[in-house]
Enzyme design. Sequence first.
Site, short mmCIF file in Angstrom:
data_model
loop_
_atom_site.label_atom_id
_atom_site.label_comp_id
_atom_site.label_asym_id
_atom_site.label_seq_id
_atom_site.Cartn_x
_atom_site.Cartn_y
_atom_site.Cartn_z
N LYS A 170 31.79 39.95 31.89
CA LYS A 170 31.77 40.75 30.66
C LYS A 170 31.70 39.77 29.49
CE LYS A 170 32.17 44.85 28.73
NZ LYS A 170 31.36 46.05 28.99
N ASP A 203 30.53 46.57 34.10
CA ASP A 203 30.42 48.03 34.11
C ASP A 203 29.11 48.47 34.76
OD1 ASP A 203 29.61 46.64 31.87
OD2 ASP A 203 30.01 48.22 30.43
N ASP A 227 39.25 42.19 42.00
CA ASP A 227 40.24 43.11 42.57
C ASP A 227 39.68 44.54 42.54
OD1 ASP A 227 42.55 44.13 43.57
OD2 ASP A 227 43.78 43.74 41.82
#
Length: 333
Positions: A170, A203, A227
């Site tokens: 990100k 995303d 995770d």
Amino acid sequence: MQDVTLLHGDGIGPEVIAATLKVLDAAGAQIRWHDFKAGQEAVDAGNDFLPKAMLESIAETGVCLKGPITTPIGGGFPSVNVALRKRFDLYANLRPVYNLPNVPSRFQDVDLVVVRENTEGLYSGIEHEVVPGVVESLKIASEKACRRIAHFAFEYARRHGRKRVHAIHKANIMKLTDGLFLRCAREAAQEYPDIQYGEAIVDNACMQLVMKPHQFDVLVLENLYGDILSDLCAGLVGGLGLVAGANLGEKHAIFEAVHGSAPDIAGRGVANPTAVMMAAEMLLRHIQQPEAAERLRQALLAVYRAGEHLTRDVGGTANTAEFTEAVLRALPQ
Ligand code: NAI
């Protein structure tokens, strides 16, 4: 005979570990187990949540099979899992995700590997209250950790005949931390011209994974994204009961399921032990007992191919004991 530290874990941990020990024994694994408690169980017995003797055992054996351990939410002792990963510098969390026969899932032929950085990011646990009502959590990224996880992913891809590595990030928002992660992934990619390199913003990566998972091969991610996406990937192939992970450092390795202690089904004898059995298979390969590993793998595959004794989480009716008996019967002689 190989010495291995054993943590039975909490919740469904003791159930799936007991099932796995039976299968390991019958598969011909040559292992001397060193049993320990950690987390709440250890605290209840008057010990530290990370008992010193357990840490010394892992330091000595270098290898551990671990059941899932409950982490208290919002207080209590810190995560045993995170603490062990940091303590032994188990910087790479390797999670192969693939379909098994007869398991209902959205896709078939998914075969990807999640490589999660295991020691820093938001899991550094550096949190404080700035002023009442405002808290802060620090996301740590070091060049050393970013470089070594990127190299690990490419090296793994090369050694295992994988074609592509995608760095998931990100960096558009976290320009420094994820920016550093991405720079290190790009630099590592230069050293592995035989492996294709791709990038995806986290995303978008989630959306791509649930729509077209086959475009991915090896994914390399910082700790939190790794995770979350590991569970997402487990969902692609039928759930958490089916995915194992290895926490690997230079000198030590801890093998476990991706799933947690599943308090909602604990004590009922219905948990699927497949993920821990797969973790045990990875452990056997790590300790150079490939014949036992192969026997275990073949037995698991045979049980899934037959489809008669599968557990409820994957659409069957068998309980943990019935599934385990089926695996024992399917072990090649
Ligand atoms: P979870 O993975 O324990 O359970 C999520 C869902 O998957 C539940 O509905 C559970 O019944 C199901 N499930 C998980 N494993 C299964 C299996 N082998 N067979 C059948 N169904 C299975 O996640 P949750 O509930 O978020 O976490 C519970 C506890 O576990 C928490 O304290 C968490 O911190 C801890 N945890 C520990 C991990 C570890 O030791 N490495 C990893 C993840 C969570």
